[in-house]
Design an enzyme around this catalytic site. Structure first.
Site, PDB file in Angstrom:
ATOM      1  N   CYS A 289       0.822  -1.208   0.000  1.00  0.00           N
ATOM      2  CA  CYS A 289       0.000   0.000   0.000  1.00  0.00           C
ATOM      3  C   CYS A 289       0.860   1.264   0.000  1.00  0.00           C
ATOM      4  O   CYS A 289       0.424   2.306  -0.490  1.00  0.00           O
ATOM      5  CB  CYS A 289      -0.944  -0.003   1.192  1.00  0.00           C
ATOM      6  SG  CYS A 289      -0.120  -0.231   2.779  1.00  0.00           S
ATOM      7  N   HIS A 761      -0.944   0.505   7.523  1.00  0.00           N
ATOM      8  CA  HIS A 761      -1.555   0.652   6.208  1.00  0.00           C
ATOM      9  C   HIS A 761      -1.466   2.110   5.769  1.00  0.00           C
ATOM     10  O   HIS A 761      -1.528   3.031   6.590  1.00  0.00           O
ATOM     11  CB  HIS A 761      -3.022   0.199   6.269  1.00  0.00           C
ATOM     12  CG  HIS A 761      -3.731   0.234   4.961  1.00  0.00           C
ATOM     13  ND1 HIS A 761      -3.305  -0.470   3.860  1.00  0.00           N
ATOM     14  CD2 HIS A 761      -4.854   0.901   4.569  1.00  0.00           C
ATOM     15  CE1 HIS A 761      -4.135  -0.257   2.852  1.00  0.00           C
ATOM     16  NE2 HIS A 761      -5.079   0.578   3.261  1.00  0.00           N
TER      17      HIS A 761
END
Length: 801
Positions: A289, A761
């Site tokens: 990510c 994330h």
């Protein structure tokens, strides 16, 4: 290519599309190629034969990285292979052992049975790590009349309403484990398994029409449950009606969403999906990510769009022998995938109705999979080549390095980020000063924790949190430190102490202070909030703060002024480099290591930098890092050399390059075997420091190489290429900059969720067409509550005068 298929040279085993195969034949004279085609067929669920007529062929450059898994159960394919002889394009269908020599047959068989880079990387992805549970098929479910409501869950043994797990055998709802950071639960789900032996549980809040998170207590790992819909229906749960909630709370009926994960991902808010050019998502390849977020921001900038997508036909036409190993080709391909709109199309209503009627609803296959791009851009890097989470800021700088080293046309898109920093260092004892300029691409802004405006609330929250941890009770509602942006900007502009400052005026170590100012303002200003730091135990930690980042930013007052009247400059004398007789006796200055590590560099690289520069301070060590950050062992642990090796290590640290660059004969032979002349092979290897892959690229970018070359010039060219990422010099004019006013407007930011750069994330928010859009891997939606105060990296563009 557009006509389908891939041509593989049977001498070099390099692949080409139809547009490139003729050029390769003309340049090398190689005439035997293997032509591969893959015909995809999509299955019709439940239909006889299970396949539709042929839909399309696989494409080499653009269609290969769509997010659809072409090896999944939804598709089947037929491979076609032919041997093609140039220049007549004579085709021989395979297999054909009667007409072909044994050597050619063996080579074809080896190539056809080899795994592609996609399949080789598949075992490392998250999807492949999960295995079907051995209990799924034979799971016994009790007929005890338990029905689970769609919301409002609570642990049956305590009052916790988060991290809840539904046991698939008896329908018990229990809390999960207590984590080290104070989150989680009281471990009642595990206790229930020990008491009953019921092995499988599903996490409430993760159930969607696509599946759910299932854990096997017996196998001690997350698993897949192929019969999850049936097992959930036993307790009255309809998967088609469920939506992810993260914590099991709905409609904000229990408490407001304040956790970092919920706020940044805008959980609990129904977001409208966005489709079309510029609204294409990217598949998460397993902790990728950070790459997805950075590339979305990069390709929202017009200069990068023009350089790569605007030049796409030219880049593809002049791509080297192996386009998978060409940076510009991979950038152009990725940019086209994100901006073309071909991989971001809204679902057709009739298809959705048909899927729901068949109870086989699946999400629309939109977005691209940057697997080939990641494989290339991370090649040789010890961190980015892994499947571990990485720092987005560090990846951004790595990308800029590659852009600098691989120019495309006359425009260098990274020019928009480059600016000059004027550093003023003053000796506190002699009061003399030194002004130096350095190139940078990011403004690193410190977090002024002492300026928090809610100190009383923070103190009260910390006391309640410690009491809850000690009593193992639910944690109090989070209180986040509120920091004024003006305080962070003030902290950036204030003088800082220079550790182990060596004064050339005193010819000795002294106290020194340093201030930084902008010698030029970039076209696009990238601001990093330095949320990551080290605790007293040297464990990285993250500051969970809220900063009121402005939409409009004016840093004109930070313009550098240069040497002022009355100031006296420090003598230009280099400090002596002292190498101890026993290298193991050299203590590494940990304070300098910490300063460098806080800049985002790997800890082991910082230790090596301080060691090889003789503990002369963080400033000298920083220069060593810049000169060595592209080396393969940059982040490897420091190995203290044995006695007698120090001199050679010191020379390497100073970047010494010898002139003896005679290429190894075996590399020369490999290039000659591809059809090139011996003098061309030698010249290419010399120009690329004996790097075979770069040598092949060099040959195709120099169609008319000179007969001879000067070794000294070759070495100079090699050094300039290696240092292009430091100064990006153009002749004697110095670094190329785009100076202008220091007034900016915010157009994007990247946020991080988690406690460390090595976990968590990343999500990207961009302002497009007058509104904010959230890019959360494959999910691209209109943002309703952009969390501008929780960002990690901010992107500003200059406001025209």
């Amino acid at each position: 290519d557009s006509e389908g298929g891939l041509y593989v040279c049977m001498n070099t085993f390099l692949g080409f599309g139809r547009e490139h195969i003729e050029r390769h034949y003309r340049k090398t004279g190689q005439c035997v190629y293997l032509h591969l085609k893959r015909h995809l067929r999509q299955k019709v669920p439940g239909a006889s034969g299970g396949a539709l007529p042929k839909r399309r062929n696989a494409k080499l450059f653009l269609d290969l990285e769509i997010s659809s898994d072409l090896n999944s159960d939804d598709f089947e394919y037929e491979d076609e292979a032919k041997l093609v002889i140039f220049p007549d394009h004579y085709e021989i269908s395979l297999p054909n052992i009667e007409e072909l020599p044994a050597l050619v047959t063996i080579a074809c068989d080896a190539l056809l049975s080899a795994k592609s880079p996609y399949r080789k990387q598949e075992p490392d992805s998250w999807e492949e790590e999960l295995q079907a549970s051995k209990h799924a098929k034979t799971l016994v479910q009790l007929d005890n009349g338990v029905r689970i409501p769609p919301s409002g869950w609570k642990c049956s043994r305590c009052d916790l309403r988060e991290n809840l797990w539904l046991n698939l055998s008896d329908g018990s709802v229990l809390c999960g484990k207590w984590f080290f950071d104070g989150s989680g639960g009281n471990g009642h789900a595990v206790e229930h398994y020990r008491d009953t032996g019921y092995p499988l549980a599903v996490k409430l809040g993760t159930i969607t029409p696509d599946g759910a998170d299932v854990y096997s207590f017996d196998e001690e790992e997350p698993v897949l449950d192929p019969h999850i819909a049936k097992h959930l229906a036993h307790f009255g749960i309809d998967m088609l009606q469920m939506q992810v909630t993260d914590n099991g709370l709905r409609d904000n009926d229990i408490k407001p969403r304040v956790s970092e994960w919920e706020v940044i991902q805008e959980a609990g808010v129904k977001l409208k999906p966005m489709y079309g050019p510029g609204y294409t998502g990217m598949k998460n390849l397993g902790n990728s990510c950070y790459l997805n977020a950075v590339m979305q921001a990069i390709f929202s900038i017009p200069e990068f769009q023009r350089a790569y997508v605007g030049n796409l036909p030219r880049i593809f036409d002049y791509s080297p022998l192996d386009p998978t190993q060409d940076f510009n080709t991979q950038m152009a391909k990725l940019g086209h995938g994100l901006l073309s709109g071909q991989y971001s199309k809204p679902p057709v209503k009739s298809e959705l109705i048909e899927q729901v009627m068949k109870e086989e609803h699946k999400p629309q296959h939109n977005g691209i999979s940057p697997r080939m791009f990641k494989a290339f851009i991370s090649k040789g890097h010890p961190e980015f080549s892994s499947n571990r989470q990485q720092d987005a800021q560090e990846f951004f700088l790595h990308l800029i390095n590659l852009v600098e080293r691989n120019p495309v046309g006359s425009e260098n898109p990274s020019d928009v980020f480059r600016f000059l920093v004027e550093e003023r260092t003053q000796c506190c004892q002699s009061r003399k000063v030194r002004y130096t300029d350095r190139v940078d691409y990011i403004m690193q802004l410190p977090v002024a924790m002492e300026a928090a405006t809610n100190k009383d609330e923070l103190i009260a929250y910390e006391l309640k949190r410690r009491e809850a941890e000690a009593a193992r009770r639910p944690l109090p509602e989070l209180v986040r430190a509120k920091i004024p942006f003006s305080a962070c900007l003030q902290a950036f502009s204030e003088p800082s102490n220079v550790e182990d400052f060596w004064s050339s005026a005193l010819q000795a170590k002294s106290a020194g202070v340093k201030t930084s100012r902008f010698a030029s303002f970039p076209e696009y200003l990238v601001v990093q909030i330095k949320k990551f730091t080290f605790g007293l135990d040297w464990i990285p930690k993250k500051l969970d703060v809220s900063i009121d980042m402005p939409d409009f930013l004016d840093i004109t007052h930070l313009r550098a002024r240069g040497l002022q009247p009355g100031e006296e400059e420090l003598p230009d004398i280099a400090p002596p480099i002292v190498i101890p007789d026993d290298p193991k006796a050299l203590d590494i200055d940990e304070s300098s290591v910490m300063q460098l590590a806080e800049m985002g560099f790997p800890l082991e690289a910082c230790r090596k930098a301080v060691y090889y520069t003789g503990n002369l301070g963080a400033e000298v060590a920083f220069n060593w890092i810049i000169a060595h950050m592209e080396e393969p062992d940059f982040a490897e642990p420091l190995v203290i050399p044995a006695f007698g090796e120090v001199a050679s290590s010191g020379a390497a640290a100073l970047g010494a390059v010898g002139l003896d660059n005679q290429p190894p004969e075996e590399m020369v032979a490999i290039i000659i075997s591809m059809g090139f002349q011996r003098n061309v092979a030698i010249q290419a290897l010399k120009a690329t420091n004996n790097n075979l892959e770069r040598a092949l690229e060099w040959i195709f970018s120099h169609p008319d190489p000179e007969e001879e070359s000067d070794p000294a010039l070759d070495t100079m060219d090699m050094e300039n290429n290696a240092n292009a990422n430091i100064l990006a010099e153009t002749g004697s004019e110095g670094p190329r900059i785009k100076d202008g006013p220091g007034r900016y407007e915010l157009f994007g930011f990247i946020s991080h969720m988690g406690t460390s750069t090595m976990s968590g994330h990343y999500v990207c928010h961009l302002r497009k067409e007058g509104r904010w859009v959230i890019y959360n891997d494959l999910r691209v939606c209109a943002s309703e509550r952009p969390p501008k105060d929780l960002g990690y990296i901010y992107f500003y563009h200059r406001i025209p005068s």
